[in-house]
Design an enzyme around this catalytic site. Structure first.
Site, short mmCIF file in Angstrom:
data_model
loop_
_atom_site.label_atom_id
_atom_site.label_comp_id
_atom_site.label_asym_id
_atom_site.label_seq_id
_atom_site.Cartn_x
_atom_site.Cartn_y
_atom_site.Cartn_z
N SER A 125 2.42 12.38 8.74
CA SER A 125 2.69 11.31 9.70
C SER A 125 3.85 11.68 10.60
O SER A 125 4.76 12.42 10.20
CB SER A 125 3.05 10.05 8.91
OG SER A 125 3.70 9.12 9.72
N TYR A 149 8.18 6.10 1.71
CA TYR A 149 6.92 6.57 2.30
C TYR A 149 7.14 7.89 3.03
O TYR A 149 6.45 8.89 2.80
CB TYR A 149 6.35 5.51 3.24
CG TYR A 149 5.19 6.00 4.07
CD1 TYR A 149 3.97 6.30 3.48
CD2 TYR A 149 5.31 6.20 5.45
CE1 TYR A 149 2.90 6.77 4.24
CE2 TYR A 149 4.26 6.67 6.21
CZ TYR A 149 3.05 6.96 5.61
OH TYR A 149 2.00 7.43 6.36
N LYS A 153 5.88 11.93 2.25
CA LYS A 153 5.17 12.85 3.17
C LYS A 153 5.94 14.16 3.30
O LYS A 153 5.36 15.25 3.27
CB LYS A 153 5.00 12.20 4.55
CG LYS A 153 4.05 11.01 4.58
CD LYS A 153 2.61 11.44 4.31
CE LYS A 153 1.67 10.26 4.28
NZ LYS A 153 0.37 10.57 3.65
P1 NAD Z 1 -6.00 3.59 4.12
O1 NAD Z 1 -5.13 2.82 3.20
O2 NAD Z 1 -7.00 2.86 4.92
O3 NAD Z 1 -6.77 4.74 3.30
C1 NAD Z 1 -6.21 5.37 2.17
C2 NAD Z 1 -7.25 5.31 1.05
O4 NAD Z 1 -6.72 5.94 -0.10
C3 NAD Z 1 -7.61 3.87 0.66
O5 NAD Z 1 -9.01 3.73 0.73
C4 NAD Z 1 -7.09 3.73 -0.77
O6 NAD Z 1 -7.91 2.89 -1.54
C5 NAD Z 1 -7.10 5.18 -1.25
N1 NAD Z 1 -6.12 5.50 -2.29
C6 NAD Z 1 -4.79 5.22 -2.29
N2 NAD Z 1 -4.23 5.72 -3.40
C7 NAD Z 1 -5.22 6.33 -4.10
C8 NAD Z 1 -5.26 7.04 -5.34
N3 NAD Z 1 -4.17 7.21 -6.09
N4 NAD Z 1 -6.45 7.53 -5.76
C9 NAD Z 1 -7.57 7.35 -5.03
N5 NAD Z 1 -7.59 6.70 -3.86
C10 NAD Z 1 -6.42 6.19 -3.41
O7 NAD Z 1 -5.05 4.46 5.05
P2 NAD Z 1 -5.39 5.31 6.35
O8 NAD Z 1 -4.82 4.60 7.51
O9 NAD Z 1 -6.81 5.69 6.34
O10 NAD Z 1 -4.47 6.57 6.06
C11 NAD Z 1 -4.95 7.74 5.44
C12 NAD Z 1 -3.81 8.72 5.28
O11 NAD Z 1 -3.21 8.96 6.55
C13 NAD Z 1 -2.69 8.21 4.37
O12 NAD Z 1 -2.22 9.29 3.61
C14 NAD Z 1 -1.62 7.76 5.35
O13 NAD Z 1 -0.32 7.86 4.82
C15 NAD Z 1 -1.81 8.74 6.49
N6 NAD Z 1 -1.33 8.21 7.78
C16 NAD Z 1 -1.85 7.03 8.25
C17 NAD Z 1 -1.37 6.52 9.46
C18 NAD Z 1 -1.91 5.21 9.99
O14 NAD Z 1 -1.28 4.63 10.87
N7 NAD Z 1 -3.05 4.71 9.54
C19 NAD Z 1 -0.39 7.20 10.17
C20 NAD Z 1 0.10 8.40 9.67
C21 NAD Z 1 -0.39 8.91 8.46
C1 UD1 Z 2 4.67 2.29 11.49
C2 UD1 Z 2 5.57 2.86 10.45
C3 UD1 Z 2 5.25 4.34 10.30
C4 UD1 Z 2 3.78 4.53 9.92
C5 UD1 Z 2 2.92 3.84 10.98
C6 UD1 Z 2 1.48 3.87 10.60
C7 UD1 Z 2 7.58 1.47 10.58
C8 UD1 Z 2 9.02 1.41 11.02
N1 UD1 Z 2 6.93 2.63 10.87
O1 UD1 Z 2 4.90 3.00 12.71
O2 UD1 Z 2 6.05 4.92 9.31
O3 UD1 Z 2 3.45 5.91 9.87
O4 UD1 Z 2 3.33 2.47 11.10
O5 UD1 Z 2 1.24 3.13 9.45
O6 UD1 Z 2 7.05 0.54 9.98
N2 UD1 Z 2 5.60 -4.13 16.80
C9 UD1 Z 2 5.90 -5.40 17.23
N3 UD1 Z 2 5.38 -6.47 16.54
C10 UD1 Z 2 4.57 -6.32 15.45
C11 UD1 Z 2 4.26 -5.01 15.02
C12 UD1 Z 2 4.81 -3.93 15.71
O7 UD1 Z 2 6.63 -5.58 18.21
O8 UD1 Z 2 4.14 -7.32 14.86
C13 UD1 Z 2 6.12 -2.97 17.55
C14 UD1 Z 2 7.04 -2.07 16.75
O9 UD1 Z 2 8.38 -2.49 16.84
C15 UD1 Z 2 6.79 -0.70 17.44
C16 UD1 Z 2 5.32 -0.79 17.88
O10 UD1 Z 2 5.01 -2.18 17.92
O11 UD1 Z 2 7.59 -0.58 18.59
C17 UD1 Z 2 4.37 -0.08 16.93
O12 UD1 Z 2 4.59 -0.56 15.60
P1 UD1 Z 2 3.64 -0.17 14.38
O13 UD1 Z 2 2.23 -0.40 14.75
O14 UD1 Z 2 4.16 -0.86 13.17
O15 UD1 Z 2 3.82 1.41 14.26
P2 UD1 Z 2 5.14 2.28 14.05
O16 UD1 Z 2 6.36 1.46 13.96
O17 UD1 Z 2 5.13 3.35 15.09
#
Ligand code: NAD
Ligand code: UD1
Length: 338
Positions: A125, A149, A153
């Site tokens: 991330s 978190y 990572k």
């Molecule tokens: P998500 O929660 O939708 O998907 C993760 C999946 O992993 C879920 O289906 C959950 O049930 C499963 N899971 C969690 N722990 C587990 C375990 N111990 N064994 C088996 N299954 C397990 O999340 P996502 O948004 O699809 O994210 C996927 C990956 O990408 C994650 O590692 C997350 O940290 C990373 N990531 C996501 C974002 C984002 O904004 N969505 C941003 C940066 C990184």
């Molecule tokens: C957040 C996490 C980041 C994670 C990512 C995806 C934090 C500080 N960071 O990123 O670690 O990888 O989600 O899961 O939580 N905002 C509002 N009102 C809201 C929600 C968000 O104003 O109700 C604003 C936030 O201040 C930010 C932007 O929208 O400026 C995006 O927020 P968000 O979607 O939570 O993503 P990140 O903060 O970038």
């Protein structure tokens, strides 16, 4: 065709990657403990692709279960999505986060070593960049983490580097996602967070459909064009395609491949409100409140390395992200409440 194991494959990003893989003819096996996703995703994947992926309701910390699955399918490459992902929740539940994310990954890597499966793509991330000094952010920017978190990572990235140093037959790609948003064009799969969403996109969608009264905007005194926080929102299907490029090229670089997956374009919270209003044709009431602790002012990628090495770049624009997020919200999101 290669056999790909998706840990966390019924989740938001994993399910979109699954569709792209099935469409390209890969065989997909999913392990997910369904802690943050629904089994219904599998039927939706079948509706979209005509194929229901092989699925195991298992936790990746269960080594015996992993071993059975690896022995049964001779997996070629693992894409490792499984993990907990809420920054705020991780501050309140550090043991759970470290156990799930780090113990889970160690368990997976131990079994992969045992069965001689040495190719892995890992979901990292942009949170690993902390408060970056130089924007757009390049992969060689200094790394730091302010939450369990983020630490998990960073630790896993380090572990993967150490693994490669110990034995260079490992093929490893670390993908640092910026802000995934939007949904598959069918509206059948998308992001379905538990309870009240923390992230901007799912929250805005709930305001547009009337489930929440108004958006709380966390601060309008940042040093950005309108004072609200700026992020790099990337369509989840673009992100999914980036994984396919990483798979196709894994093992060709003689080092751990570390890449940003973002668009290179930053949008503020108010930009998102406007774009979502246009897509949904709904007014999105908002209120400006205090900054959220831990937020950075702006965060967007320099995605040029992914283009140079993988010939990948994001294709969807903000309006398409909003249209697809809104289509998903209306069509299916409520059916997925876990
Ligand atoms: P998500 O929660 O939708 O998907 C993760 C999946 O992993 C879920 O289906 C959950 O049930 C499963 N899971 C969690 N722990 C587990 C375990 N111990 N064994 C088996 N299954 C397990 O999340 P996502 O948004 O699809 O994210 C996927 C990956 O990408 C994650 O590692 C997350 O940290 C990373 N990531 C996501 C974002 C984002 O904004 N969505 C941003 C940066 C990184
Ligand atoms: C957040 C996490 C980041 C994670 C990512 C995806 C934090 C500080 N960071 O990123 O670690 O990888 O989600 O899961 O939580 N905002 C509002 N009102 C809201 C929600 C968000 O104003 O109700 C604003 C936030 O201040 C930010 C932007 O929208 O400026 C995006 O927020 P968000 O979607 O939570 O993503 P990140 O903060 O970038």
């Amino acid at each position: 065709m290669k056999k790909i194991l998706l840990t966390g494959g019924t989740g938001y990003i994993g399910s979109h990657v699954c569709i792209e893989l099935l469409n390209k003819g890969y065989e997909v096996i999913i392990i997910d403990n369904l802690s943050n996703s629904s089994i219904k995703v599998l039927d939706c994947i079948k509706k979209i692709t005509g194929i229901k992926p092989i699925f195991y309701d298992k936790d990746i910390r269960d080594k015996a279960a992993l071993l059975k699955i690896f022995n049964k399918y001779s997996i070629d490459i693992v894409i490792h999505f499984a993990g907990l992902k809420s920054l705020t929740e991780s501050i309140n539940e550090p043991v759970n986060y470290y156990d799930n994310n780090i113990t889970g990954t160690i368990s997976l890597l131990a079994i992969m070593t045992q069965v001689n499966c040495h190719s892995i793509v890992f979901s990292s991330s942009a949170t690993v960049y902390g408060k970056a000094k130089h924007i757009p952010i390049r992969e060689n920017s200094p790394l730091s983490a302010s939450s369990p978190y983020g630490q998990s990572k960073l630790f896993i990235e380090r572990l993967l580097q150490d693994l490669y140093t110990s034995d260079d037959k490992w093929n490893i790609a670390i993908l640092r996602y910026f802000n995934p948003a939007g949904a598959h064009e069918s509206g059948l799969i998308g992001e379905s967070p538990n309870g009240i969403p923390n992230n901007l996109f799912p929250y805005v969608a709930k305001v547009a459909n009337g489930s929440h009264k108004r958006l709380l905007i966390f601060g309008n005194d940042y040093d950005t064009h309108d004072g609200t926080g700026v992020r790099d929102y990337i369509h989840v299907v673009d992100l999914a395609k980036g994984h396919l490029k990483a798979l196709e090229n894994i093992g060709t670089f003689k080092k751990v491949l570390v890449l940003n997956l973002g668009t290179g374009q930053g949008y503020s919270v108010l930009d998102i409100v406007k774009a979502f209003e246009a897509a949904s044709k709904q007014k999105i009431p908002y209120e400006i409140v205090e900054r959220r602790e831990g937020d950075v002012s702006e965060c967007y990628a320099d995605p040029s390395l992914a283009f140079e090495l993988l010939n990948w770049k994001a294709e969807f624009n903000l309006s398409q992200i909003c249209n697809d997020a809104w289509n998903w919200e209306n069509k299916s999101s409520k059916d997925y409440d876990i």
